[in-house]
Motif scaffolding. Structure first.
Motif, PDB file in Angstrom:
ATOM      1  N   UNK A  48       0.792  -1.225   0.000  1.00  0.00           N
ATOM      2  CA  UNK A  48       0.000   0.000   0.000  1.00  0.00           C
ATOM      3  C   UNK A  48       0.821   1.270   0.000  1.00  0.00           C
ATOM      4  N   UNK A  49       2.153   1.144  -0.022  1.00  0.00           N
ATOM      5  CA  UNK A  49       3.003   2.332   0.052  1.00  0.00           C
ATOM      6  C   UNK A  49       3.836   2.521  -1.223  1.00  0.00           C
ATOM      7  N   UNK A  50       3.359   1.994  -2.340  1.00  0.00           N
ATOM      8  CA  UNK A  50       4.077   2.122  -3.600  1.00  0.00           C
ATOM      9  C   UNK A  50       3.402   3.145  -4.496  1.00  0.00           C
ATOM     10  N   UNK A  51       4.143   3.623  -5.515  1.00  0.00           N
ATOM     11  CA  UNK A  51       3.599   4.592  -6.480  1.00  0.00           C
ATOM     12  C   UNK A  51       4.181   4.265  -7.841  1.00  0.00           C
ATOM     13  N   UNK A  52       3.333   3.810  -8.743  1.00  0.00           N
ATOM     14  CA  UNK A  52       3.807   3.410 -10.071  1.00  0.00           C
ATOM     15  C   UNK A  52       3.742   4.583 -11.037  1.00  0.00           C
ATOM     16  N   UNK A  53       4.594   4.560 -12.039  1.00  0.00           N
ATOM     17  CA  UNK A  53       4.586   5.566 -13.103  1.00  0.00           C
ATOM     18  C   UNK A  53       4.775   4.852 -14.437  1.00  0.00           C
ATOM     19  N   UNK A  54       4.325   5.478 -15.498  1.00  0.00           N
ATOM     20  CA  UNK A  54       4.487   4.921 -16.834  1.00  0.00           C
ATOM     21  C   UNK A  54       4.411   6.049 -17.844  1.00  0.00           C
ATOM     22  N   UNK A  55       5.070   5.840 -18.978  1.00  0.00           N
ATOM     23  CA  UNK A  55       5.082   6.878 -20.010  1.00  0.00           C
ATOM     24  C   UNK A  55       3.699   7.129 -20.596  1.00  0.00           C
ATOM     25  N   UNK A  56       2.791   6.152 -20.455  1.00  0.00           N
ATOM     26  CA  UNK A  56       1.477   6.295 -21.090  1.00  0.00           C
ATOM     27  C   UNK A  56       0.494   7.107 -20.242  1.00  0.00           C
ATOM     28  N   UNK A  57       0.960   7.688 -19.141  1.00  0.00           N
ATOM     29  CA  UNK A  57       0.073   8.563 -18.389  1.00  0.00           C
ATOM     30  C   UNK A  57       0.052   8.349 -16.897  1.00  0.00           C
ATOM     31  N   UNK A  58       0.373   7.150 -16.413  1.00  0.00           N
ATOM     32  CA  UNK A  58       0.418   6.938 -14.975  1.00  0.00           C
ATOM     33  C   UNK A  58       1.516   7.799 -14.374  1.00  0.00           C
ATOM     34  N   UNK A  59       1.148   8.665 -13.443  1.00  0.00           N
ATOM     35  CA  UNK A  59       2.097   9.649 -12.933  1.00  0.00           C
ATOM     36  C   UNK A  59       1.989   9.729 -11.414  1.00  0.00           C
ATOM     37  N   UNK A  60       3.068  10.181 -10.801  1.00  0.00           N
ATOM     38  CA  UNK A  60       3.033  10.528  -9.386  1.00  0.00           C
ATOM     39  C   UNK A  60       3.317  12.017  -9.287  1.00  0.00           C
ATOM     40  N   UNK A  61       2.456  12.729  -8.567  1.00  0.00           N
ATOM     41  CA  UNK A  61       2.659  14.175  -8.420  1.00  0.00           C
ATOM     42  C   UNK A  61       2.275  14.612  -7.023  1.00  0.00           C
ATOM     43  N   UNK A  62       2.852  15.715  -6.597  1.00  0.00           N
ATOM     44  CA  UNK A  62       2.518  16.260  -5.279  1.00  0.00           C
ATOM     45  C   UNK A  62       2.545  17.785  -5.349  1.00  0.00           C
ATOM     46  N   UNK A  63       2.032  18.400  -4.289  1.00  0.00           N
ATOM     47  CA  UNK A  63       1.997  19.858  -4.180  1.00  0.00           C
ATOM     48  C   UNK A  63       2.769  20.286  -2.947  1.00  0.00           C
ATOM     49  N   UNK A  64       3.543  21.340  -3.074  1.00  0.00           N
ATOM     50  CA  UNK A  64       4.260  21.914  -1.939  1.00  0.00           C
ATOM     51  C   UNK A  64       3.316  22.878  -1.221  1.00  0.00           C
ATOM     52  N   UNK A  65       2.848  22.546  -0.011  1.00  0.00           N
ATOM     53  CA  UNK A  65       1.875  23.398   0.668  1.00  0.00           C
ATOM     54  C   UNK A  65       2.499  24.521   1.495  1.00  0.00           C
ATOM     55  N   UNK A  66       3.830  24.599   1.491  1.00  0.00           N
ATOM     56  CA  UNK A  66       4.511  25.520   2.393  1.00  0.00           C
ATOM     57  C   UNK A  66       4.716  26.903   1.764  1.00  0.00           C
ATOM     58  N   UNK A  67       5.203  27.821   2.598  1.00  0.00           N
ATOM     59  CA  UNK A  67       5.533  29.167   2.150  1.00  0.00           C
ATOM     60  C   UNK A  67       6.982  29.264   1.670  1.00  0.00           C
ATOM     61  N   UNK A  68       7.687  28.145   1.733  1.00  0.00           N
ATOM     62  CA  UNK A  68       9.079  28.092   1.292  1.00  0.00           C
ATOM     63  C   UNK A  68       9.232  26.986   0.247  1.00  0.00           C
ATOM     64  N   UNK A  69      10.243  27.076  -0.593  1.00  0.00           N
ATOM     65  CA  UNK A  69      10.463  26.002  -1.570  1.00  0.00           C
ATOM     66  C   UNK A  69      10.973  24.737  -0.891  1.00  0.00           C
ATOM     67  N   UNK A  70      10.826  23.617  -1.582  1.00  0.00           N
ATOM     68  CA  UNK A  70      11.444  22.366  -1.151  1.00  0.00           C
ATOM     69  C   UNK A  70      12.300  21.854  -2.303  1.00  0.00           C
ATOM     70  N   UNK A  71      13.319  21.097  -1.952  1.00  0.00           N
ATOM     71  CA  UNK A  71      14.238  20.570  -2.948  1.00  0.00           C
ATOM     72  C   UNK A  71      14.345  19.069  -2.765  1.00  0.00           C
TER      73      UNK A  71
END
Length: 514
Positions: A349-372
């Motif tokens: 339950x803790x995996x994230x698959x990706x594929x060139x055909x559209x399966x993607x993993x994305x997230x949003x930075x909710x903070x007031x500062x950048x993350x790297x």
């Protein structure tokens, strides 16, 4: 000439004319004016050349070699003097520098030596080169100021071209954004400044290097630049990144070299990603497609419950490691899909698959500062750090709210070609898993979301000489196989930063190879 003298001259000319006429002599020919002028010029040139050669001879006596007078030096003396200083050239270096460029040339590696032909010409050809006015100017300048000939240096032309071409190519690259990274102590965060694209004019630089070496000097030389292209993210944009918000490590089997290549390629492309405050990040957009022309190799990956060779197999381990680090940093998960089967390198339950055909993993930075994003690949590990500002540290906890095992079938099919049971397709149980994440931010705010995963069971198919049959079986035991989440419904806190390392789960023989 007075009027009286002029009148007397005219009377004499008239007398000669009448005399020639009386005695039948031919008239006196008038000398052309140009011949008169030419005669004057020739006379002046004779006088001038005599003076020039005298001045030139005097100027030659005012020439020095590296501060040493050569008036009393023979050719052998000059040769011996140059021999004495030849070795000094090998230890000299020439620095090329401008904003963003700093290169030091080792002259010994360029085949440097004293330019004896150049030195000899400078010593003995005062006033002997160029147009007449240039020759005169050379003599006059030497007479007024003297002339010191330096120990001029020459280098191998081909080697210089190669080195300057390498310098050009080193800086003529796409701009590199500034990024944050973790030092060797795995705690201290540092910022690497941006690098601009700098296009160096190698032709002008070569001329400048040659001219500089002919002076015998090896001071810092300014680099001529045709154009610059700045990076989008500068070090100042990341000045607030000062701590490790989270990191996560997964392990892999290093016996599959092609899969290892894919993991390291994706890890390198993911490295140094910067996500500005309240902006989105897409794994596929940032890492790019996984194709052969980019160096990716065919390696095992699951597709529709079947293990197949596909270009880029193994990249999902990189996206999964990033997913787990992002979870523990308190980032918002925008999109995530599980594999067809649980991955061996993380809890179910803790995996994230990706594929060139559209399966993607994305997230949003909710903070007031950048993350790297900072990634490190070991011999058989991948570690992903999320770096940010100390004010954005948080505490993350997970609770498994639903865990259901989905039995699979064992199907035997009669086949006259076999004499004993032969497995045609591997079978394994499926799972339904729901995990709740609770994030407690340092400002007192809280965020709760869920991670839902469904893994279809895969029927085991056996070819048998006997009769057809079908049986439902359950072979998986998810309690307590998960070292991170523990038993179902058991809450476990993750105080950040902390090292969260997933050991190989019990589902290894059915794990998605990606």
């Amino acid at each position: 000439m007075t009027d009286e003298e002029r009148a007397r001259k005219e009377r004499m000319k008239e007398y000669r004319r009448r005399y020639r006429e009386k005695h039948g002599l031919p008239p006196e020919k008038e000398r052309p004016a140009w011949k008169k002028r030419a005669a004057v010029i020739v006379a002046l040139c004779v006088i001038g050349f005599g003076g020039f050669f005298a001045a030139q001879s005097k100027a030659e006596q005012m020439v020095t070699l590296n501060g040493q007078s050569i008036a009393d030096m023979t050719s052998d003396d000059i040769t011996n003097y140059l021999d004495l200083h030849e070795k000094d050239v090998e230890d000299k270096k020439l620095r090329l520098a401008t904003d963003g460029v700093d290169v030091t040339l080792d002259l010994d590696e360029l085949g440097a030596k004293l330019d004896r032909a150049y030195i000899d010409d400078e010593l003995h050809l005062v006033g002997r080169r160029g147009l007449p006015w240039q020759r005169v100017a050379d003599v006059v300048t030497t007479l007024r100021h003297g002339k010191d000939v330096p120990l001029a240096i020459a280098v191998n032309d081909d080697k210089l071209d190669k080195v300057l071409s390498d310098v050009h190519d080193k800086y003529d690259k796409d701009p590199q954004n500034a990024y944050a990274y973790v030092k060797d102590d795995q705690k201290t965060v540092a910022i690497e400044d941006a690098k601009d694209r700098i296009v160096i004019n190698t032709g002008k630089l070569k001329d400048a290097v040659t001219d500089e070496l002919h002076t015998g000097k090896t001071d810092t030389l300014d680099v001529p630049v045709d154009s610059r292209e700045g990076a989008d993210i500068k070090a100042d944009d990341l000045k607030d990144i000062d701590t490790v918000l989270s990191y996560y490590t997964t392990h892999f089997d290093d016996t599959n070299p092609d899969r290892n290549v894919n993991i390291r390629l994706a890890q390198q492309r993911l490295n140094h990603a910067v996500v500005m405050a309240q902006k989105d990040f897409s794994f596929n957009k940032y890492v790019g497609t996984r194709t052969a022309d980019k160096g990716y190799k065919p390696a095992p990956s699951y597709f529709e419950n079947k293990l197949e060779q596909s270009t880029g197999g193994g990249v999902c381990q990189v996206s999964t490691t990033l997913f787990n680090a992002a979870l523990r940093a308190g980032l918002f998960i925008a999109s995530r899909e599980p594999h067809f089967a649980p991955a061996a390198y993380v809890p179910v339950g803790m995996d994230a698959t990706v594929a060139d055909d559209g399966l993607d993993f994305s997230f949003t930075n909710p903070f007031q500062h950048p993350v790297c994003v900072y990634t490190v690949a070991g011999k058989n590990t991948v570690t992903t750090y999320i770096l940010g500002n100390h004010a954005d540290t948080c505490s993350v906890s997970f609770e498994t709210t639903h865990l259901q095992n989905l039995p699979h079938k064992v199907i035997k099919k009669h086949d006259d070609s076999v004499t004993e049971d032969k497995r045609k397709q591997e079978g394994y149980d499926g799972h339904d898993v729901t995990i709740r994440r609770t994030v407690a931010y340092s400002d007192g705010d809280r965020h709760v979301d869920t991670i839902e995963s469904h893994y279809d069971p895969n029927d085991e198919i056996i070819l048998t000489p006997g009769d057809d049959s079908e049986e439902v079986v359950s072979t998986a035991d998810l309690e307590p196989q998960d070292p991170l989440l523990n038993a179902p419904h058991d809450m476990m806190d993750f105080n950040v930063p902390a090292a969260d390392t997933a050991d190989t789960a019990d589902t290894a023989d059915t794990a998605d190879e990606e």
